[in-house]
Design a protein around this motif. Structure first.
Motif, short mmCIF file in Angstrom:
data_model
loop_
_atom_site.label_atom_id
_atom_site.label_comp_id
_atom_site.label_asym_id
_atom_site.label_seq_id
_atom_site.Cartn_x
_atom_site.Cartn_y
_atom_site.Cartn_z
N GLN B 254 -62.01 8.63 -47.41
CA GLN B 254 -63.42 8.92 -47.68
C GLN B 254 -64.33 7.95 -46.96
O GLN B 254 -65.47 8.29 -46.61
CB GLN B 254 -63.69 8.85 -49.19
N ALA B 255 -63.86 6.72 -46.72
CA ALA B 255 -64.72 5.69 -46.12
C ALA B 255 -64.80 5.85 -44.61
O ALA B 255 -65.87 5.65 -44.02
CB ALA B 255 -64.19 4.30 -46.47
N ILE B 256 -63.70 6.22 -43.96
CA ILE B 256 -63.66 6.17 -42.50
C ILE B 256 -64.66 7.12 -41.84
O ILE B 256 -65.37 6.72 -40.90
CB ILE B 256 -62.21 6.36 -41.99
N PRO B 257 -64.82 8.37 -42.30
CA PRO B 257 -65.84 9.23 -41.67
C PRO B 257 -67.24 8.63 -41.73
O PRO B 257 -68.02 8.77 -40.80
CB PRO B 257 -65.78 10.52 -42.49
N VAL B 258 -67.53 7.90 -42.82
CA VAL B 258 -68.84 7.27 -42.98
C VAL B 258 -69.01 6.16 -41.95
O VAL B 258 -70.11 5.88 -41.47
CB VAL B 258 -68.96 6.67 -44.40
N VAL B 259 -67.89 5.49 -41.63
CA VAL B 259 -67.94 4.28 -40.83
C VAL B 259 -67.97 4.58 -39.33
O VAL B 259 -68.41 3.75 -38.54
CB VAL B 259 -66.72 3.39 -41.19
N ILE B 260 -67.53 5.78 -38.94
CA ILE B 260 -67.37 6.04 -37.50
C ILE B 260 -68.68 5.87 -36.70
O ILE B 260 -68.66 5.20 -35.67
CB ILE B 260 -66.70 7.42 -37.27
N PRO B 261 -69.83 6.41 -37.13
CA PRO B 261 -71.03 6.20 -36.30
C PRO B 261 -71.39 4.73 -36.09
O PRO B 261 -71.55 4.31 -34.94
CB PRO B 261 -72.12 6.96 -37.07
#
Lengths: 249, 332
Positions: B254-261
């Motif tokens: 859940q965290a990684i998609p948020v962190v990519i940008p």
């Protein structure tokens, strides 16, 4: 042990205290729950109902006291709490489904990775449980596509997939729209009939009257009164209980 | 109640209708006539450079600037004019200002071009810059992987909420976020050999960038991890999942998609910071360009390197922008 074997006593709580910094939330709770008993926990908000429930599987760390689950002291230093939790299913007010997994994947996750059963067996068990809660056709839907009532029924299936001995419900219908409460309570009623040991924090009077064996009235961190639903609702001895019931009826 | 009723008379009148002079100045005819006048002023009145007295020269240029700005401002401020016209007027304004500067600044344009844009001098030497770019990209890719690994490890360890561990990790993060990359690299390269650790220029760069940008990446990951609702963790733990299983199977997905940008943004900054490696003699783009600058005694190589950085980085900056937009849309 006057007739009751140790395995019949599913939960025993001795002098349970919980402090949040200066706040004394639980002030010595003593009670026990026998196998297949359905216990409703009622009381004013802030009275310690949720904290009490969450202490019983140590989602909240108790400050002092003893908790025995099937005779095992879960406060003992050597205890593997993850093992204990596999025996206690928990259903939350806000469902807490994993949003990145489908309904079926939510149900399968713990049996595969904690119980270590095969993926195929987990799928079969998961589908059977989803069918039981009436959501077989939603198996591959993500939580965001499900209504609140459907999400909560998946959450119940997810907890049941671990084949727990005990189920905890922390206000399972409080976040639901009125028309969806019934479908969740129906599932819970069925579980009670099948002999599941259940602790339910709820104010659903109809459900409690019909399904609960005993009501604990918890206020100010203590059990103020306990008895059968009939005793508590019809003939309560404590002013605090009467006062509270008059407000929610 | 009509809110306009509360306004003073003059304002009410203005809301109903513009005054006559306002309508006039926005007419195409007015614009055409004034344009012709300004153009005539430029051609007939503005003196040749070096032929007029300074007082007359400066005041006539100032008046010209005022007229040009007023005329283009009148077009650009009109919301009813088409965008294509506004674009044309903007370009014309830039051209006129450039022409003014070119004509009156007294700059030595020929020398400037010969000095900074003398690409003939680079003939046969472009491969040096190409090799430099290759090293730059290699450093960036390896360090990106390194910093993501460092950042993820630090963030996951901090998620265990051990006070002692957290203290040391926080010191690492704060030190490397505060220290300029130049300092980190120079210290690693010139000071470590005295304690018997000699990393060489390439490895120094990779280690410095990984540690420096790893500190930033760990903060991004930590923000992403903390953004996951606590109910998720409770649900996972109540099912009997261990902390590590909860982090791996519930939190990180859940965290990684948020962190990519934000992470991609960091990586683009890191690509720029590879230029610092020229200080420790890593043979990357800027270092090779400086070598050319010295051997040819001409800074065109530096200009070429700057252009190469732009060509590589501008598309990446756009990509980051698109990622951020897509994420923001997804989260709504």
């Amino acid at each position: 042990m006057n007739g009751t074997s140790i395995t019949d006593k599913m939960i025993e709580v001795v002098d349970l205290h919980k402090h949040f910094k200066d706040l004394h939330v639980l002030k010595g709770v003593n009670t026990s729950v026998t196998r297949s008993e359905v216990v409703a926990i009622m009381g004013p908000s802030g009275g310690g109902k949720s904290t009490f429930l969450r202490c019983l599987n140590r989602l909240e760390e108790p400050s002092s006291g003893h908790i025995f689950i099937e005779g095992v002291d879960i406060m003992a230093p050597y205890i593997d709490i993850n093992k204990v939790r596999t025996e206690i299913g928990m259903v939350f007010q806000s469902f807490n489904l994993f949003p990145h997994l489908t309904a079926l994947e939510n149900v399968k996750l713990a049996p595969i990775h904690v119980r270590r059963i095969s993926a195929q067996e987990a799928t079969e068990r998961g589908m059977a449980l989803l069918e039981k809660v009436g959501l077989k056709d939603k198996a591959h839907a993500y939580p965001e596509k499900l209504s609140g009532g459907q999400q909560q029924r998946v959450a119940i299936a997810r907890a049941l997939a671990m084949q727990p001995q005990i189920m905890f419900f922390d206000e399972p219908t409080s976040a639901l729209d009125p028309e969806m409460i019934g479908e969740v309570l129906d599932v819970m009623r069925a579980m009670a009939r099948e002999g599941m040991t259940m602790l339910v924090v709820s104010h659903e009077m109809g459900f409690i009257r019909e399904a609960a064996d005993r009501v604990l009235f918890l206020a100010d961190g203590q059990i103020v009164e306990e008895g059968t639903p009939a005793q508590i609702f019809g003939d309560s001895k404590q002013v605090r209980t009467q006062d509270f019931l008059s407000k929610i009826l | 109640m009509n809110p306009k009723a509360a306004l003073p008379d003059a304002a009410q009148k203005f809301l109903r209708t513009h005054p006559a002079w306002f309508k006039l100045v926005r007419r195409p005819v007015f614009l055409a006539v004034t344009f012709a006048l300004v153009a005539a002023y430029a051609l007939l009145v503005l003196p040749q450079p070096g032929t007029a007295s300074p007082a007359w020269l400066y005041s006539s240029i100032a008046l010209f600037l005022l007229l040009v700005l007023a005329w283009s401002g009148n077009v650009l401020a009109d919301k009813d004019k088409p965008e294509i016209l506004k674009l044309a007027v903007s370009l014309l304004l830039i051209a006129v200002l450039g022409w003014l500067f070119y004509r009156y600044s007294g700059a030595q344009w020929g020398r400037l071009i010969e000095f900074f844009f003398n690409f003939k001098k680079l003939k046969g030497n472009w491969w040096i810059l190409r090799d430099g770019l290759g090293v730059t990209l290699l450093l960036a890719v390896i360090s990106a992987a390194g910093s993501v690994l460092v950042g993820l490890t630090v963030a996951v360890l901090r998620a265990y909420q051990s006070r002692t561990l957290d203290l040391f990790l926080k010191i690492y993060v704060d030190v490397f976020r505060s220290a300029p990359m130049v300092v980190i690299m120079v210290v690693l390269f010139f000071a470590l050999p005295y304690v018997g650790i000699s990393l060489g220029s390439i490895l120094t760069t990779v280690v410095a960038l990984s540690l420096g940008y790893g500190a930033y990446a760990s903060e991004s990951f930590r923000a992403g991890i903390e953004a996951v609702h606590s109910g998720q963790i409770e649900a996972a733990r109540s099912l009997g999942l261990s902390r590590w299983q909860t982090i791996r199977m519930i939190i990180l997905p859940q965290a990684i998609p948020v962190v990519i940008p934000p992470l991609t943004g960091n990586m683009v900054s890191m690509l720029k910071d590879t230029a610092v490696a020229s200080l420790v003699a890593a043979p990357e783009l800027l270092k090779r360009a400086r070598e050319l600058y010295t051997s040819k005694t001409n800074p065109t190589a530096l200009v070429a390197a700057a252009l190469i950085y732009l060509v590589v980085l501008i598309p990446l900056v756009r990509v980051v922008n698109v990622l951020e937009k897509r994420y923001n849309k997804g989260s709504q």
